[in-house]
Design a protein around this motif. Structure first.
Motif, mmCIF file in Angstrom:
data_model
loop_
_atom_site.group_PDB
_atom_site.id
_atom_site.type_symbol
_atom_site.label_atom_id
_atom_site.label_comp_id
_atom_site.label_asym_id
_atom_site.label_seq_id
_atom_site.Cartn_x
_atom_site.Cartn_y
_atom_site.Cartn_z
ATOM 1 N N ARG A 191 0.828 -1.210 0.000
ATOM 2 C CA ARG A 191 0.000 0.000 0.000
ATOM 3 C C ARG A 191 0.864 1.262 0.000
ATOM 4 O O ARG A 191 0.437 2.327 -0.438
ATOM 5 C CB ARG A 191 -0.916 -0.057 1.229
ATOM 6 C CG ARG A 191 -2.099 0.821 1.193
ATOM 7 C CD ARG A 191 -3.074 0.511 0.083
ATOM 8 N NE ARG A 191 -4.009 1.624 -0.071
ATOM 9 C CZ ARG A 191 -4.036 2.446 -1.105
ATOM 10 N NH1 ARG A 191 -3.251 2.268 -2.125
ATOM 11 N NH2 ARG A 191 -4.889 3.453 -1.146
ATOM 12 N N CYS A 227 -7.101 2.359 10.033
ATOM 13 C CA CYS A 227 -6.011 2.865 9.196
ATOM 14 C C CYS A 227 -6.322 4.306 8.820
ATOM 15 O O CYS A 227 -7.443 4.626 8.422
ATOM 16 C CB CYS A 227 -5.849 2.011 7.938
ATOM 17 S SG CYS A 227 -4.527 2.609 6.850
ATOM 18 N N ILE A 228 -5.317 5.168 8.965
ATOM 19 C CA ILE A 228 -5.510 6.589 8.598
ATOM 20 C C ILE A 228 -4.472 7.024 7.558
ATOM 21 O O ILE A 228 -4.160 8.203 7.446
ATOM 22 C CB ILE A 228 -5.453 7.508 9.850
ATOM 23 C CG1 ILE A 228 -4.189 7.225 10.673
ATOM 24 C CG2 ILE A 228 -6.691 7.366 10.693
ATOM 25 C CD1 ILE A 228 -3.905 8.288 11.728
ATOM 26 N N MET A 229 -3.964 6.032 6.813
ATOM 27 C CA MET A 229 -2.940 6.346 5.819
ATOM 28 C C MET A 229 -3.440 7.364 4.806
ATOM 29 O O MET A 229 -2.682 8.149 4.272
ATOM 30 C CB MET A 229 -2.539 5.061 5.094
ATOM 31 C CG MET A 229 -1.047 4.823 5.078
ATOM 32 S SD MET A 229 -0.640 3.401 4.061
ATOM 33 C CE MET A 229 -0.939 2.031 5.139
ATOM 34 N N CYS A 230 -4.738 7.367 4.521
ATOM 35 C CA CYS A 230 -5.261 8.246 3.472
ATOM 36 C C CYS A 230 -5.665 9.626 4.002
ATOM 37 O O CYS A 230 -6.249 10.418 3.264
ATOM 38 C CB CYS A 230 -6.430 7.577 2.759
ATOM 39 S SG CYS A 230 -5.884 6.164 1.789
ATOM 40 N N HIS A 268 -10.987 10.801 7.213
ATOM 41 C CA HIS A 268 -11.270 9.400 6.873
ATOM 42 C C HIS A 268 -10.556 8.423 7.812
ATOM 43 O O HIS A 268 -9.374 8.550 8.078
ATOM 44 C CB HIS A 268 -10.838 9.114 5.439
ATOM 45 C CG HIS A 268 -10.963 7.667 5.078
ATOM 46 N ND1 HIS A 268 -12.177 7.021 5.054
ATOM 47 C CD2 HIS A 268 -10.032 6.729 4.776
ATOM 48 C CE1 HIS A 268 -11.988 5.750 4.738
ATOM 49 N NE2 HIS A 268 -10.696 5.553 4.566
ATOM 50 N N CYS A 290 -10.406 4.203 8.112
ATOM 51 C CA CYS A 290 -10.840 2.879 7.648
ATOM 52 C C CYS A 290 -10.952 1.965 8.857
ATOM 53 O O CYS A 290 -10.029 1.923 9.677
ATOM 54 C CB CYS A 290 -9.804 2.279 6.697
ATOM 55 S SG CYS A 290 -10.262 2.412 4.968
ATOM 56 N N ILE A 301 -11.099 -1.877 9.816
ATOM 57 C CA ILE A 301 -10.817 -3.164 9.180
ATOM 58 C C ILE A 301 -11.137 -4.291 10.169
ATOM 59 O O ILE A 301 -10.606 -4.315 11.279
ATOM 60 C CB ILE A 301 -9.324 -3.226 8.759
ATOM 61 C CG1 ILE A 301 -8.999 -2.040 7.839
ATOM 62 C CG2 ILE A 301 -8.992 -4.555 8.088
ATOM 63 C CD1 ILE A 301 -7.522 -1.745 7.697
ATOM 64 N N ALA A 333 -10.248 -3.524 4.120
ATOM 65 C CA ALA A 333 -10.222 -2.089 3.817
ATOM 66 C C ALA A 333 -10.759 -1.816 2.421
ATOM 67 O O ALA A 333 -10.616 -2.640 1.517
ATOM 68 C CB ALA A 333 -8.796 -1.572 3.920
ATOM 69 N N LEU A 334 -11.359 -0.641 2.254
ATOM 70 C CA LEU A 334 -12.021 -0.332 0.987
ATOM 71 C C LEU A 334 -11.070 -0.223 -0.198
ATOM 72 O O LEU A 334 -11.472 -0.327 -1.350
ATOM 73 C CB LEU A 334 -12.886 0.922 1.126
ATOM 74 C CG LEU A 334 -12.261 2.200 1.689
ATOM 75 C CD1 LEU A 334 -11.491 2.922 0.626
ATOM 76 C CD2 LEU A 334 -13.360 3.088 2.248
ATOM 77 N N CYS A 335 -9.766 -0.024 0.068
ATOM 78 C CA CYS A 335 -8.809 0.050 -1.051
ATOM 79 C C CYS A 335 -8.513 -1.344 -1.587
ATOM 80 O O CYS A 335 -7.898 -1.493 -2.647
ATOM 81 C CB CYS A 335 -7.514 0.713 -0.610
ATOM 82 S SG CYS A 335 -6.720 -0.080 0.808
ATOM 83 N N ILE A 379 -5.637 -4.061 2.144
ATOM 84 C CA ILE A 379 -5.299 -4.430 3.523
ATOM 85 C C ILE A 379 -6.456 -5.209 4.144
ATOM 86 O O ILE A 379 -7.562 -4.684 4.285
ATOM 87 C CB ILE A 379 -4.997 -3.165 4.369
ATOM 88 C CG1 ILE A 379 -3.840 -2.378 3.731
ATOM 89 C CG2 ILE A 379 -4.649 -3.543 5.806
ATOM 90 C CD1 ILE A 379 -3.549 -1.046 4.393
ATOM 91 N N CYS A 403 -12.494 7.353 1.507
ATOM 92 C CA CYS A 403 -11.427 8.306 1.190
ATOM 93 C C CYS A 403 -11.403 8.659 -0.291
ATOM 94 O O CYS A 403 -11.405 9.824 -0.664
ATOM 95 C CB CYS A 403 -10.071 7.748 1.613
ATOM 96 S SG CYS A 403 -9.769 6.072 1.058
ATOM 97 N N CYS A 449 -10.015 5.866 -2.416
ATOM 98 C CA CYS A 449 -9.241 4.734 -2.959
ATOM 99 C C CYS A 449 -10.104 3.491 -3.173
ATOM 100 O O CYS A 449 -9.582 2.434 -3.509
ATOM 101 C CB CYS A 449 -8.133 4.343 -1.989
ATOM 102 S SG CYS A 449 -7.036 5.657 -1.585
HETATM 103 S S1 SF4 Z 1 -8.020 3.070 1.976
HETATM 104 FE FE1 SF4 Z 1 -6.407 1.580 2.484
HETATM 105 S S2 SF4 Z 1 -4.552 2.833 2.782
HETATM 106 FE FE2 SF4 Z 1 -6.326 4.238 2.815
HETATM 107 S S3 SF4 Z 1 -6.850 4.481 4.975
HETATM 108 FE FE3 SF4 Z 1 -8.046 2.762 4.181
HETATM 109 S S4 SF4 Z 1 -6.844 0.943 4.581
HETATM 110 FE FE4 SF4 Z 1 -5.506 2.682 4.799
#
Ligand code: SF4
Length: 468
Positions: free
Chosen positions: A87, A187-190, A197, A199, A201, A207-209, A212, A276, A278
């Motif tokens: 990711r 997850c707050i990577m985005c 946003h 996520c 999980i 996760a919506l991307c 993950i 987000c 993705c």
């Molecule tokens: S879309 Fe994926 S990378 Fe982005 S916050 Fe969610 S889990 Fe993390």
């Protein structure tokens, strides 16, 4: 950041877009094919390898198939970390000036702009940047190989192997469910582009991307407890069907800076999770049918609502909680808890043929032929007819929904209400006296589709203004 790389590298370049006229070359993307993959191996050699043509051997304005395979080795590395490391490829590409990276896995889409090409940026540099950033960000990576492939046949050959690996990763969580665990992951990577946003999980909700899943997140939180992926103690289950948990609400509220107070993990209608941008697919409510359509990123046509994926995606991206819209991964569509708070697959009435095929095993057999695709219907009227003919469970409510709508329209007029059937209609706040209207008036554009090729914002010239 790196003196031997001809362009700047760093977070300041994130969010940069490369539009068609500025593009030197496009790698992979919706009109070609490609993928990105991170593999944990026993021994990497710290090499960067190019298989196929380099950028300067490509024609300006052209597109080409592309793959990036990153092999990492290190004592602490485990296979479960592959998805999370993968990711980060998105972020590292976007750190490079003049390079735009979108999506993930076999949906990647990369563009390099003319300026960066003219400054001398080549695949070798991209490989070195990715290699160095991986090693700098994850000290437990001891060696890292980066293989960049532009040979179309080789990309195709490796793509099949990559898809098998993605499938295996997604399969690993199948036996585990939300009831079996005390901890979920966030997850707050985005948040770099969708600041509110978060996520969530769970074993039933990757996760919506699509990059993950629960085990990936668990491994990431373990190895980097202060990183963007963290534990969420699930707390008390407040609504099993919708998937509402006290622990999730607490963490989401805190991590969204108080913007989102409550989320239902398995509903697109009631307090849906934020999206987000993705997401692999978007679930959208069709009020006329009281059912859902789903469009995936690769779908280029129009949904029965008359709008494409990109317009739908714009409705719910950016970290917003928008009842009626929900970004999802393809893996979540295969979950036994998929939209269970809204009725699950019984509420799905339309999806593109390609997507329907991809999730075939998850759709209850008796429903499969009752769900329309773009080949069956083009409009919501045609969709209603199709559902009635096929005896879809939603067909029974189509007439009833129309009666409800008429009743509600009267209420809307009387109360200037913005809720229809539990769905919040997007509204626009306009400045007082807009178009000669008195202040305090709210304009509700119900079921409106607005398309704009471009928005041009210019500062009005004071001198010209006075002359008028
Ligand atoms: S879309 Fe994926 S990378 Fe982005 S916050 Fe969610 S889990 Fe993390």
């Amino acid at each position: 950041m790196f003196s031997d790389i001809p362009v700047s590298v760093g977070p300041m370049n994130e969010g940069e877009r490369v539009r068609g006229p500025d593009m030197y070359v496009e790698l992979a993307g919706p009109k070609s094919y490609g993928f990105e993959l991170v593999k944990v191996v026993d021994k990497a050699d710290d090499k960067v390898e190019i298989v196929g043509k380099d950028i300067d051997e490509m024609e300006e304005g052209s597109r080409t198939p592309f793959a990036i395979i990153v092999k990492v080795s290190g004592e602490k590395l485990e296979e479960d970390l592959e998805g999370v490391l993968e990711r980060r490829v998105h972020e590292f590409f976007n750190y490079m000036e003049g390079v735009m990276h979108l999506n993930q896995r076999d949906q990647v889409w990369i563009r390099i702009n003319k300026d960066s090409f003219n400054k001398g940026l080549r695949l070798e540099h991209i490989g070195k940047v990715i290699q160095r950033l991986f090693k700098a960000e994850f000290p437990f990576i001891e060696k890292c190989d980066v293989i960049l492939i532009t040979d179309p046949d080789k990309v195709k050959e490796e793509l099949e192997k990559a898809r098998e690996i993605y499938n295996k990763r997604d399969e690993r969580t199948k036996a585990l469910h939300e009831e079996d665990v005390d901890v979920f992951y966030g997850c707050i990577m985005c948040q770099s582009f969708a600041p509110t946003h978060v996520c969530v999980i769970t074993p039933d909700r990757p996760a919506l991307c699509g990059g993950i899943n629960y085990l990936d997140a668990r491994a990431a939180a373990k190895i980097d407890p202060n990183g963007p992926i963290f534990e969420i103690p699930k707390g008390e289950c407040l609504d099993e069907k919708l998937g509402v948990y006290s622990g999730v609400n607490e963490v989401v509220k805190e991590r969204s800076q108080g913007t989102v107070e409550e989320v239902a993990l398995h509903s697109a209608l009631e307090k849906p999770c934020t999206s987000c941008g993705c997401f692999e697919a978007v679930v959208f409510y069709i009020p006329e049918i009281d059912g859902f359509g789903i469009a995936h990123r690769g779908f280029k046509g129009e949904t029965p609502m008359g709008i494409p994926f990109s317009t739908l995606a714009g409705q719910c991206s950016g970290g917003k909680q928008v009842p009626g819209f929900l970004g999802v991964s393809i893996a979540y569509m295969k979950s036994s808890k998929f939209l269970q708070g809204d009725g699950g697959w019984e509420r799905v009435v339309w999806l593109p043929k390609e997507l329907k095929e991809r999730v075939k095993e998850a759709i209850p057999e008796e429903l499969y032929d009752k769900i329309a695709t773009e080949e069956d219907v083009k409009t919501t009227d045609e969709l209603a007819k199709f559902l009635k003919e096929k005896g879809h469970p939603c067909a029974e409510r189509i007439g009833a929904a129309e009666v409800e709508e008429i009743t509600e329209e009267v209420e809307v007029e009387e109360e200037m209400e913005e809720e229809v059937g539990g769905i919040e209609i997007p509204t626009m706040t306009l400045p007082g006296t807009f178009a000669g209207l008195p202040s305090g008036i709210k304009i509700v554009l119900q079921n409106a589709v607005i398309k704009a090729e471009r928005i041009i914002i210019t500062k009005e010239d004071d001198k010209k203004k006075k002359k008028r």
